[in-house]
Write an enzyme that holds these catalytic residues in place. Sequence first.
Site, PDB file in Angstrom:
ATOM      1  N   HIS A 250       0.863  -1.177   0.000  1.00  0.00           N
ATOM      2  CA  HIS A 250       0.000   0.000   0.000  1.00  0.00           C
ATOM      3  C   HIS A 250       0.898   1.226   0.000  1.00  0.00           C
ATOM      4  O   HIS A 250       1.838   1.304   0.790  1.00  0.00           O
ATOM      5  CB  HIS A 250      -0.920   0.018   1.213  1.00  0.00           C
ATOM      6  CG  HIS A 250      -2.044   0.997   1.074  1.00  0.00           C
ATOM      7  ND1 HIS A 250      -1.845   2.348   1.178  1.00  0.00           N
ATOM      8  CD2 HIS A 250      -3.349   0.823   0.786  1.00  0.00           C
ATOM      9  CE1 HIS A 250      -3.007   2.964   0.973  1.00  0.00           C
ATOM     10  NE2 HIS A 250      -3.929   2.061   0.737  1.00  0.00           N
ATOM     11  N   HIS A 357       0.730  -4.895   2.126  1.00  0.00           N
ATOM     12  CA  HIS A 357      -0.690  -4.668   2.367  1.00  0.00           C
ATOM     13  C   HIS A 357      -1.575  -5.860   2.018  1.00  0.00           C
ATOM     14  O   HIS A 357      -2.509  -6.171   2.739  1.00  0.00           O
ATOM     15  CB  HIS A 357      -1.109  -3.459   1.533  1.00  0.00           C
ATOM     16  CG  HIS A 357      -2.520  -3.019   1.758  1.00  0.00           C
ATOM     17  ND1 HIS A 357      -3.008  -2.718   3.008  1.00  0.00           N
ATOM     18  CD2 HIS A 357      -3.546  -2.811   0.893  1.00  0.00           C
ATOM     19  CE1 HIS A 357      -4.280  -2.347   2.909  1.00  0.00           C
ATOM     20  NE2 HIS A 357      -4.628  -2.405   1.641  1.00  0.00           N
TER      21      HIS A 357
HETATM   22  C1  LIG Z   1      -5.561  -1.619   6.656  1.00  0.00           C
HETATM   23  C2  LIG Z   1      -6.288  -2.398   5.594  1.00  0.00           C
HETATM   24  C3  LIG Z   1      -7.238  -1.767   4.801  1.00  0.00           C
HETATM   25  C4  LIG Z   1      -7.920  -2.490   3.821  1.00  0.00           C
HETATM   26  N1  LIG Z   1      -8.902  -1.875   3.085  1.00  0.00           N
HETATM   27  C5  LIG Z   1      -9.632  -2.606   2.222  1.00  0.00           C
HETATM   28  C6  LIG Z   1     -10.757  -2.034   1.546  1.00  0.00           C
HETATM   29  O1  LIG Z   1     -11.107  -0.873   1.748  1.00  0.00           O
HETATM   30  N2  LIG Z   1     -11.448  -2.824   0.675  1.00  0.00           N
HETATM   31  C7  LIG Z   1     -11.116  -4.125   0.436  1.00  0.00           C
HETATM   32  O2  LIG Z   1     -11.774  -4.785  -0.364  1.00  0.00           O
HETATM   33  N3  LIG Z   1     -10.069  -4.681   1.068  1.00  0.00           N
HETATM   34  C8  LIG Z   1      -9.344  -3.973   1.968  1.00  0.00           C
HETATM   35  N4  LIG Z   1      -8.298  -4.552   2.617  1.00  0.00           N
HETATM   36  C9  LIG Z   1      -8.066  -5.980   2.418  1.00  0.00           C
HETATM   37  C10 LIG Z   1      -9.160  -6.759   3.127  1.00  0.00           C
HETATM   38  O3  LIG Z   1      -9.461  -6.126   4.348  1.00  0.00           O
HETATM   39  C11 LIG Z   1      -8.740  -8.182   3.418  1.00  0.00           C
HETATM   40  O4  LIG Z   1      -8.260  -8.786   2.257  1.00  0.00           O
HETATM   41  C12 LIG Z   1      -9.917  -8.991   3.935  1.00  0.00           C
HETATM   42  O5  LIG Z   1     -10.515  -8.336   5.020  1.00  0.00           O
HETATM   43  C13 LIG Z   1      -9.466 -10.364   4.338  1.00  0.00           C
HETATM   44  O6  LIG Z   1     -10.538 -10.988   4.987  1.00  0.00           O
HETATM   45  P1  LIG Z   1     -10.410 -12.485   5.414  1.00  0.00           P
HETATM   46  O7  LIG Z   1     -11.728 -12.864   5.975  1.00  0.00           O
HETATM   47  O8  LIG Z   1      -9.844 -13.284   4.306  1.00  0.00           O
HETATM   48  O9  LIG Z   1      -9.282 -12.464   6.578  1.00  0.00           O
HETATM   49  P2  LIG Z   1      -9.090 -11.538   7.848  1.00  0.00           P
HETATM   50  O10 LIG Z   1     -10.121 -10.513   7.991  1.00  0.00           O
HETATM   51  O11 LIG Z   1      -7.677 -11.096   7.837  1.00  0.00           O
HETATM   52  O12 LIG Z   1      -9.298 -12.560   9.051  1.00  0.00           O
HETATM   53  C14 LIG Z   1      -8.383 -13.594   9.288  1.00  0.00           C
HETATM   54  C15 LIG Z   1      -8.868 -14.391  10.474  1.00  0.00           C
HETATM   55  O13 LIG Z   1      -8.134 -15.604  10.551  1.00  0.00           O
HETATM   56  C16 LIG Z   1      -7.729 -15.828  11.887  1.00  0.00           C
HETATM   57  N5  LIG Z   1      -6.555 -16.684  11.837  1.00  0.00           N
HETATM   58  C17 LIG Z   1      -5.428 -16.550  11.105  1.00  0.00           C
HETATM   59  N6  LIG Z   1      -4.604 -17.591  11.317  1.00  0.00           N
HETATM   60  C18 LIG Z   1      -5.232 -18.413  12.181  1.00  0.00           C
HETATM   61  C19 LIG Z   1      -4.892 -19.633  12.802  1.00  0.00           C
HETATM   62  N7  LIG Z   1      -3.726 -20.266  12.572  1.00  0.00           N
HETATM   63  N8  LIG Z   1      -5.765 -20.186  13.672  1.00  0.00           N
HETATM   64  C20 LIG Z   1      -6.940 -19.579  13.959  1.00  0.00           C
HETATM   65  N9  LIG Z   1      -7.327 -18.409  13.408  1.00  0.00           N
HETATM   66  C21 LIG Z   1      -6.472 -17.837  12.529  1.00  0.00           C
HETATM   67  C22 LIG Z   1      -7.500 -14.446  12.433  1.00  0.00           C
HETATM   68  O14 LIG Z   1      -7.494 -14.467  13.841  1.00  0.00           O
HETATM   69  C23 LIG Z   1      -8.687 -13.719  11.825  1.00  0.00           C
HETATM   70  O15 LIG Z   1      -9.835 -13.995  12.595  1.00  0.00           O
HETATM   71  C24 LIG Z   1      -7.611  -3.856   3.602  1.00  0.00           C
HETATM   72  C25 LIG Z   1      -6.646  -4.472   4.386  1.00  0.00           C
HETATM   73  C26 LIG Z   1      -5.990  -3.758   5.390  1.00  0.00           C
HETATM   74  C27 LIG Z   1      -4.963  -4.453   6.228  1.00  0.00           C
END
Ligand SMILES: Cc1cc2nc3c(=O)[nH]c(=O)nc-3n(C[C@H](O)[C@H](O)[C@H](O)COP(=O)(O)OP(=O)(O)OC[C@H]3O[C@@H](n4cnc5c(N)ncnc54)[C@H](O)[C@@H]3O)c2cc1C
Length: 539
Positions: A250, A357
Site C-alpha cells: 500500500h 498490504h
Molecule cells: C488496513 C487495511 C485496509 C484495507 N482496506 C480494504 C478495503 O477498503 N477494501 C477491500 O476490499 N479490502 C481492503 N483490505 C483488504 C481486506 O481487508 C482483506 O483482504 C480482507 O478483510 C481479508 O478478509 P479475510 O476474511 O480473508 O481475513 P481476515 O479478515 O484477515 O481474518 C483472518 C482471520 O483468521 C484468523 N486466523 C489466522 N490464522 C489463524 C490460525 N492459525 N488459527 C486460527 N485463526 C487464525 C484471524 O485471527 C482472523 O480472525 C484492507 C486491508 C488492510 C490491512
Amino acid sequence: MVFLHDLTRMTAQTHFDVLIIGSGAAGLSLALELADQASVAILSKATLNSGSTQYAQGGVSAVLDTQDSIASHVEDTLIAGAGLCDRETVNFTVSEGPARIRWLIEQGVPFTQEITPSGKRDYHLTREGGHSHRRVIHADDATGAAIGSTLNSHAQRHPNIHLFERRLAIDLIMGHKLGLNSRRCLGAYVLNRDTGEVQVFSARFVVLASGGAGKVYLYTSNPDVATGDGIAMAWRAGCRVANMEFIQFHPTCLYHPAAKSFLISEALRGEGGRLLLPDGTPFMEKFDPRAELAPRDVVARAIDHEMKRLGSDCVFLDISHKPADFITSHFPNIYARCLELGFDITRQPLPVVPAAHYTCGGVVTDQRGQTDIEGLFAVGEVAFTGLHGANRMASNSLLECLVFGHAAAQTILGQLDQTPMPPDLPAWDESRVTNSDEEVVVAHNWDELRRFMWDYVGIVRTTKRLQRAQHRVELLKREIHDYYSNFRVTNDLIEMRNLLLVAELIIQSALSRKESRGLHYTLDYPWQAPLAHNTLLTP
Ligand SMILES: Cc1cc2nc3c(=O)[nH]c(=O)nc-3n(C[C@H](O)[C@H](O)[C@H](O)COP(=O)(O)OP(=O)(O)OC[C@H]3O[C@@H](n4cnc5c(N)ncnc54)[C@H](O)[C@@H]3O)c2cc1C
C-alpha cells in the site's frame, strides 16, 4: 449437531459439520450462510475482530450505479491484474457482486447514504485507483469494522455457530493419520492459547479463512494475525499455492513511530489528495498520467523511487486544500486517529510510507473455494482464485471474501449429506517435547526475517537480493525446525514457522518469474514477457 466428549487420552475432541479457521469477512459470511443447516465452529487465533477485515477503510467494489456496468468492472480488474487475471473468475466475481452487497444490506451493514441530485436517498459510492466508475460502497471510512461487527453480532446469536477466540490452528489433520485417504482433510490441531493445550477439532469440512501474510514484512498495514498460517498449513497438507510473488504494497501508511502501520485510505487520493515531496512538489504526474489515481503498485514504486532518490524517510499526502467539513465528514476515522497522533489533516499534509498490504497469491482454489484436498476449502485473502492476477484492484478483496464465501457455502451444503463425520482423530503427540528454554530465539528470528524480507524481497527486487534472502530463510528454517521438534508449541513459534514457509514460497516464486509484471518488479528483468503465466508451486 455438536457434541463434545472427553477421550481417555485427555484431549477434548470436538466435532462439527464445518470448521472455519478465521473470523474475518470470509469466515463470518460463510458461517452465516451455512448455519441454518449445519453446525459450524469458527476459530480466531486472537479476538474475533483481529483480522484485516476490521481495518478495511475504503469499501467493497460492486456495480451498483446505473451508469456503471459489469463489463467495465471486469475490464478494470483485468487491466489492474496485468494480464494474469482469470477472465472467467473475474466475470463470475463481478457478476455476483451486487447480490452480495444486497445480502450485506439485508444483514444490516450501515453503508453510507447520500441525497442524490434528483433528491433521492441512495448509497454513496466512492471511486478508487484503477476503477473507471464510482463503485465502492462504504460505511464512512471504517467499512470493514462495520461489516465485521454486523456479521459478528449475527454469528454470536446463531445457535448453530460456535465461536472460539484465542484458538490457533497449528496444522490440518489428514486422512493418513487414520490410514485413510491421505488427500482428505478431517480436522485440525488447535492450540488453546489460554491453557496451552492442543485440542482436536474434527469436521466434515474445513475452511481456511485465515487471511494474508503481511507480517512477513517489517512494514505492513496488516494486523498481527496476518502470518500466512492458512497458506502454510495448506502447503504442508499438500495443496498447491500460486502467485506468491505478488505482494501488494500500500503506498500510504502513516509514517509515525506510535502508529502501528495506520493506513491512509486510497479514497483520500480518490477525493483529491495529492502526494508531495518533502519540499511540497507534487510528483505523481512524472510517473503516470493517472497521477494519484494510478494503480497502487505504480504509486508505491514512485514513492519508493523518490524516497530512495532523496534519501528521505517519507513523502507527504495532502488533502488540506479541501473544505474542512468535507474532510471530516468523508474521513472521520482517519481524521480522528491522525489528530490523536498530532496531525490535523484539514490543515497540514501527512507523512506517509509504503507498507506490505495484500497477499495476491495463496492456496489454489476453484470457483467454489475448493482446494486440491478433499474436504478442504479456502476463501478470502488466503486463497488464490485467479481474481487479482498480478495486482489486486482496490476494494476487490472484500468482494472476493463475500462471493467465494457464498460459493463455498453453497457447495458445502450440497455435499453435507453425503459426507460422513470423521471418526475420532488421534490426539496431538507431546510425548517427546519439553518447555522451551530460550524463547529469545523465536523473537530474534522473527525480527531478522521481517527485516531481510523488507530489504531484499520488497517493492524493487533483484535476483541477487532474492538469493540472499533465500539463503537466510534456509538457516532460520533449520533453527526453527529444531525448536519445533523439541519444544512445546507456542503461538510465536507456530507463527514463526509459518512465516518462514511463506517467505520461502514468496522468494521461490519471485525467483522463478523472469520478468516484471504487476506487483513484481525486478531490476534484472525490468520488461514484461509477451506471454503471461501464473507461478504454480506444488508441494
Ligand atoms: C488496513 C487495511 C485496509 C484495507 N482496506 C480494504 C478495503 O477498503 N477494501 C477491500 O476490499 N479490502 C481492503 N483490505 C483488504 C481486506 O481487508 C482483506 O483482504 C480482507 O478483510 C481479508 O478478509 P479475510 O476474511 O480473508 O481475513 P481476515 O479478515 O484477515 O481474518 C483472518 C482471520 O483468521 C484468523 N486466523 C489466522 N490464522 C489463524 C490460525 N492459525 N488459527 C486460527 N485463526 C487464525 C484471524 O485471527 C482472523 O480472525 C484492507 C486491508 C488492510 C490491512
